[in-house]
Design a protein around this motif. Structure first.
Motif, mmCIF file in Angstrom:
data_model
loop_
_atom_site.group_PDB
_atom_site.id
_atom_site.type_symbol
_atom_site.label_atom_id
_atom_site.label_comp_id
_atom_site.label_asym_id
_atom_site.label_seq_id
_atom_site.Cartn_x
_atom_site.Cartn_y
_atom_site.Cartn_z
ATOM 1 N N LYS A 25 0.939 -1.082 0.030
ATOM 2 C CA LYS A 25 0.076 0.215 0.038
ATOM 3 C C LYS A 25 0.926 1.232 -0.040
ATOM 4 N N ASN A 26 0.618 2.108 -1.361
ATOM 5 C CA ASN A 26 1.473 3.214 -1.308
ATOM 6 C C ASN A 26 2.868 3.175 -0.980
ATOM 7 N N ILE A 27 3.801 2.339 -1.342
ATOM 8 C CA ILE A 27 5.073 1.857 -1.074
ATOM 9 C C ILE A 27 6.088 2.620 -1.815
ATOM 10 N N CYS A 28 7.129 3.501 -0.813
ATOM 11 C CA CYS A 28 7.993 4.336 -1.592
ATOM 12 C C CYS A 28 9.242 3.955 -0.956
ATOM 13 N N LYS A 29 10.164 4.050 -1.839
ATOM 14 C CA LYS A 29 11.667 3.967 -1.312
ATOM 15 C C LYS A 29 12.412 5.238 -2.001
ATOM 16 N N ILE A 30 12.985 5.896 -0.946
ATOM 17 C CA ILE A 30 13.674 7.282 -1.473
ATOM 18 C C ILE A 30 15.113 7.129 -0.715
ATOM 19 N N TYR A 31 16.209 7.109 -1.530
ATOM 20 C CA TYR A 31 17.414 6.982 -1.058
ATOM 21 C C TYR A 31 18.084 8.198 -0.759
ATOM 22 N N ASP A 32 19.350 8.359 0.017
ATOM 23 C CA ASP A 32 19.777 9.841 0.335
ATOM 24 C C ASP A 32 20.069 10.698 -0.992
ATOM 25 N N GLY A 33 19.871 11.713 -0.754
ATOM 26 C CA GLY A 33 19.850 12.761 -1.830
ATOM 27 C C GLY A 33 18.500 12.846 -2.476
ATOM 28 N N GLY A 34 17.266 12.265 -2.087
ATOM 29 C CA GLY A 34 16.088 12.412 -2.516
ATOM 30 C C GLY A 34 15.556 11.456 -3.814
ATOM 31 N N VAL A 35 16.788 10.592 -3.952
ATOM 32 C CA VAL A 35 16.527 9.659 -5.429
ATOM 33 C C VAL A 35 15.443 8.756 -4.923
ATOM 34 N N LYS A 36 14.158 8.959 -5.561
ATOM 35 C CA LYS A 36 12.905 8.077 -5.575
ATOM 36 C C LYS A 36 13.155 6.726 -6.288
#
Length: 364
Positions: free
Chosen positions: A7-18
């Motif tokens: 459900k609404n899964i997001c992965k954001i790495y350092d530096g705001g990389v989505k």
């Protein structure tokens, strides 16, 4: 029940990389779901979040109805098969398959039963005393799958498991994994960049691009009814042909015009193309939906010159250059056109698909 819900899964790495953006997938119990897309689309990252090998930046992940965002991988009751097999080189096949159960303190008799049962299913009983270096790539992959089977997990995860195998072995292993799914009646999530694997194995396909889901559906649904140009071009081999063409009317007929030829659309297509009269749309047709001809058929023919001929035995693929595009057609292997020959490809217009040039969404 071993359903998996994202459900609404997001992965954001350092530096705001989505890497993964607002992914929503409902995977039913015993369903075989394939995540497919080009390199860097977020499919493996999504799988690793399900496994617990990547933290979830936001959203909720449920396995068997339980929220597992903060549950360690070992407690999620999943088993993962990796691209590089990840076998212990100093252990025998038997010990590789048994290792996870030994760590969990299973009784010796149950470990032996599970290992031999899995080995029988995968036809590797004769390999149990060998070490990985004495195995072929296909045999190592069977061992890696066997190590997952002995766990009897709620969910199997496969991360591009066949990409290191040669073409013939990939086809064989594809069939074996599909047969294994039917036998185990397990929930399986499978990641690949190969759309042929996706089409032949999946109950449901999730097509991803740049971390965003483009479409979810069954193999035939995605093949016949793509939501956008990306899905239409990604699903199918060779991919769908695309040509930007102007929509024009003449009397009660509607055409798409390339400049050197025009194609008459069906009455149903004319209705949804009406707002585009005088504008360009992207016309799409699959290679299998054209026929080779030396004689043009008015309003149904793509004209051009042969650029490449690829004999494949059961069929021949011919590349025809038009003024705007290179169109591929699958033709009878007894037909052998020559390079630079002027030819015609007769189009099954009812099979044509149309896309908005700007949004790339399908027009319908």
């Amino acid at each position: 029940m071993s359903a998996v819900v994202l459900k609404n899964i997001c992965k954001i790495y350092d530096g705001g990389v989505k890497a993964v953006d607002n992914v929503n997938i409902n995977i039913e119990d015993q369903e075989f779901v394939v995540l497919v897309g080009p390199s860097g689309c977020g499919k493996s990252t999504t799988l690793r979040m399900v496994a617990g090998l990547e933290d979830i930046s936001s959203g909720e992940l449920y396995i068997d109805g339980k929220l597992v965002n903060d549950v360690p991988p070992k407690d999620r009751d999943i088993a993962m098969v990796f691209q590089n097999y990840a076998l212990y080189p100093h252990m025998t096949v038997y010990d590789n398959m048994a290792f996870g159960l030994k760590i969990r303190k299973f009784p010796k008799e149950e470990i032996d039963q599970r290992v031999r049962e899995a080995a029988k299913i995968l036809d590797i009983e004769m390999l149990l005393e060998r070490k990985p270096k004495a195995l072929s790539g296909g045999q190592r992959q069977r061992v890696a799958v066997g190590r997952a089977i002995v766990r009897k997990p709620k969910v199997f995860l496969f991360d591009e498991p066949l990409s290191n195998l040669d073409a013939k072995l990939r086809v064989q292993m594809r069939a074996e994994i599909s047969a294994l799914h039917n036998r185990l009646k397990a929930t399986m999530i499978y990641v690949t960049h190969d759309q042929v694997e996706a089409l032949t194995m999946a109950d449901k396909i999730v097509v991803m691009k740049l971390g965003v889901i483009q479409q979810i559906g069954g193999p035939l649904e995605l093949y016949n009814e793509p939501d956008n140009k990306f899905v239409a071009g990604f699903i199918g081999s060779p991919p769908m042909n695309f040509i930007n063409m102007a929509v024009k009317t003449e009397g009660d007929k509607t055409y798409v015009d390339e400049g050197t030829f025009r194609l008459e659309v069906t009455p149903a297509q004319a209705k949804f193309l009406k707002p585009y009269v005088g504008k360009e749309v992207t016309f799409g047709i699959r290679p299998e939906d054209v026929e080779f001809s030396h004689t043009p058929v008015d309003g149904k023919t793509i004209n051009g010159s042969v650029s490449v001929v690829e004999p494949l035995g059961s069929e021949t693929q011919v590349h025809v250059a038009t003024s705007k595009a290179n169109v591929v057609g699958k033709i009878d292997p007894t037909v052998v056109p020559t390079p630079d020959e002027k030819v015609s490809l007769v189009v099954a217009m009812e099979k044509a698909r149309f896309f908005d040039v700007d949004t790339e969404l399908r027009i319908r």
